[in-house]
Design an enzyme around this catalytic site. Structure first.
Site, short mmCIF file in Angstrom:
data_model
loop_
_atom_site.label_atom_id
_atom_site.label_comp_id
_atom_site.label_asym_id
_atom_site.label_seq_id
_atom_site.Cartn_x
_atom_site.Cartn_y
_atom_site.Cartn_z
N HIS A 270 -92.21 147.99 6.80
CA HIS A 270 -92.94 148.86 5.86
C HIS A 270 -93.27 150.20 6.53
O HIS A 270 -94.34 150.77 6.32
CB HIS A 270 -94.22 148.14 5.41
CG HIS A 270 -94.59 148.39 3.97
ND1 HIS A 270 -94.39 147.47 2.97
CD2 HIS A 270 -95.17 149.45 3.36
CE1 HIS A 270 -94.84 147.95 1.82
NE2 HIS A 270 -95.31 149.16 2.03
N GLY A 303 -88.54 153.87 10.20
CA GLY A 303 -88.41 154.76 11.34
C GLY A 303 -87.12 155.56 11.42
O GLY A 303 -86.90 156.27 12.40
N ARG A 325 -90.38 158.25 4.28
CA ARG A 325 -91.09 159.51 4.53
C ARG A 325 -90.19 160.74 4.57
O ARG A 325 -90.59 161.81 4.08
CB ARG A 325 -91.89 159.40 5.83
CG ARG A 325 -93.05 158.37 5.76
CD ARG A 325 -93.72 158.28 7.10
NE ARG A 325 -94.77 157.28 7.19
CZ ARG A 325 -94.58 156.02 7.59
NH1 ARG A 325 -93.36 155.58 7.89
NH2 ARG A 325 -95.61 155.19 7.68
C1 LIG Z 1 -96.03 157.03 0.92
C2 LIG Z 1 -95.36 155.69 0.98
C3 LIG Z 1 -95.53 154.80 -0.07
C4 LIG Z 1 -94.89 153.56 -0.03
N1 LIG Z 1 -94.99 152.72 -1.10
C5 LIG Z 1 -94.28 151.57 -1.13
C6 LIG Z 1 -94.27 150.76 -2.29
O1 LIG Z 1 -94.91 151.06 -3.28
N2 LIG Z 1 -93.53 149.62 -2.24
C7 LIG Z 1 -92.81 149.24 -1.13
O2 LIG Z 1 -92.14 148.20 -1.15
N3 LIG Z 1 -92.79 150.01 -0.03
C8 LIG Z 1 -93.49 151.16 -0.01
N4 LIG Z 1 -93.44 151.96 1.11
C9 LIG Z 1 -92.62 151.56 2.26
C10 LIG Z 1 -91.19 152.11 2.12
O3 LIG Z 1 -90.51 151.48 1.08
C11 LIG Z 1 -90.40 151.88 3.42
O4 LIG Z 1 -90.47 150.53 3.79
C12 LIG Z 1 -90.89 152.76 4.56
O5 LIG Z 1 -91.35 154.00 4.12
C13 LIG Z 1 -89.74 152.98 5.54
O6 LIG Z 1 -90.17 153.64 6.66
P1 LIG Z 1 -89.97 155.23 6.90
O7 LIG Z 1 -90.98 155.90 6.04
O8 LIG Z 1 -90.25 155.32 8.34
O9 LIG Z 1 -88.55 155.58 6.51
C14 LIG Z 1 -94.09 153.20 1.10
C15 LIG Z 1 -93.95 154.10 2.15
C16 LIG Z 1 -94.57 155.34 2.10
C17 LIG Z 1 -94.36 156.31 3.23
#
Ligand SMILES: Cc1cc2nc3c(=O)[nH]c(=O)nc-3n(C[C@H](O)[C@H](O)[C@H](O)COP(=O)(O)O)c2cc1C
Length: 376
Positions: A270, A303, A325
């Protein structure tokens, strides 16, 4: 280069977004659980993997498209589901759906998306995947699944790593809440960031668009801790399309999912937002691939910040990769232009990396492209 707002690398997008976004919104997107150790470790370990350059191979023509659930994705990466995307800019969801349609890549539509799941499948021309958070009582979840079916979704992503929402100190310090509440502190924050606030005020406050009215309310902090393997079996029974289980970093869990009939496992921590001491997702990917063998479809997120990272995730066993992100910051930094620049730079980096490795096809990546690193 004070006035150059072009995105040449992920860090440009983050830097410009940081300047434009209210502190609360930046910290919501950028922040992670606890001391943010897991979030940093995901990135650091990806960087620490060594690639093995190879020379004198004809790599003039390179393919970065890849098969995904029986279709051909135009790029080897997709958009991870993110709740309340429109906090980065009022049109974020629409831009992401457009990107998905253009490149034939998946865009994750969060349970708490700021555009309705019905509109997202339409805007993405069928490339949206619906991401489900289980609600305490299954009625809410069942209703969402029924809506996803009725509106033509082919893929359901069940996120299982949020039995409780992780404590993210940066969000707590800023008073971040969903649904969104504006107190005096937030008011000052927004007033200091007019480039963000003016368009947001004109478009209306971002909502959790899958809820409200006839669809009932969503409580982000509600416990989902009652979900079990039986819940998964129920969903598998009910959902005949592709079922992805997202948020897996345990070999034991992955083996069980393999036999539970899911179509893909999304190895993910996540983005470090749930458990500060979680096993790094990229190492979990390698271990899970070794345990489930070559045929199980594995996706990866957490990441990824560059095309080299994408190639490394494929080398560690992924069949497809997602980013969160980077897309959010790209939109906050430069709207549609920013999103295009980020997507193009990632695609370009993947292609250039393949050339350096002596490969002309992303689908030929194996663990052989990694050089042994004694520190990992
Ligand atoms: C602002 C934000 C909101 C997120 N909301 C959700 C969500 O509603 N459902 C979910 O399964 N993952 C959510 N995630 C996790 C992303 O799906 C994902 O696993 C994660 O952003 C990947 O890592 P990275 O940001 O380093 O690429 C969220 C991530 C961020 C940054």
């Amino acid at each position: 280069m004070i006035f150059d707002n072009t995105i040449h690398a992920f860090e440009d997008a983050r830097r410009i977004a940081r300047r434009r976004l209210p502190w609360m919104v930046f910290d919501y997107i950028d922040g992670a659980a606890g001391t943010e150790y897991a979030e940093r470790l995901n990135r650091d370990l990806l960087r620490a993997l060594w690639l093995q350059p190879r020379i004198l191979k004809n790599v003039q023509h390179r393919n970065i498209t890849t098969p995904l659930f029986g279709k051909q994705a135009g790029l080897p990466f997709g958009i991870a589901p993110m709740g309340m995307c429109n906090l980065s800019s009022p049109k974020a969801d629409i831009l992401l759906a457009g990107l998905a349609a253009k490149h034939k890549i998946p865009v994750g539509v969060s349970t708490v998306a700021s555009t309705s799941l019905e509109r997202m499948i339409e805007l993405s021309q069928g490339h949206a995947w619906f991401q489900l958070y289980l609600s305490g009582a299954m009625e809410g979840s069942n209703r969402l699944v029924a809506r996803a079916k009725a509106s033509g979704y082919e893929t359901l992503v069940l996120t299982v790593d949020v039995p409780e929402v992780g404590r993210r100190p940066r969000e707590l310090r800023r008073g971040f809440k969903m649904p969104f509440r504006i107190g005096p502190r937030q008011f000052i924050d927004f007033a200091c960031h007019p480039l963000w606030s003016i368009p947001q005020v004109m478009m209306g406050k971002p909502e959790m668009a899958n809820f409200g009215g006839e669809h009932g309310e969503f409580d982000r902090t509600e416990s989902r801790a009652a979900a079990t393997w039986d819940t998964l079996a129920q969903i598998r029974d009910d959902w005949k399309g592709n079922l992805v289980v997202k948020g897996v970093v345990s070999v034991e869990d992955a083996k069980r999912l393999h036999t539970a009939g899911v179509d893909a496992i999304q190895v993910s921590s996540h983005g470090g937002r749930q458990l500060d001491g979680a096993k790094p997702a990229i190492l979990a990917l390698r271990d899970i691939r070794a345990a489930v063998g070559p045929d199980m479809t594995l996706f990866y997120d957490s990441g990824i910040r560059s095309g080299e990272d994408i190639v490394k995730a494929y080398a560690m066993g992924a069949n497809f990769v997602f980013l969160g992100r980077p897309f959010s910051f790209a939109i906050a930094a430069g709207g549609a232009r920013g999103l295009t620049e980020m997507t193009d730079l990632l695609a370009d980096e993947v292609s250039i990396t393949l050339a350096q490795l002596g490969l002309d096809d992303i689908n030929d990546i194996t663990s052989d492209v990694l050089a042994p690193n004694p520190n990992i």
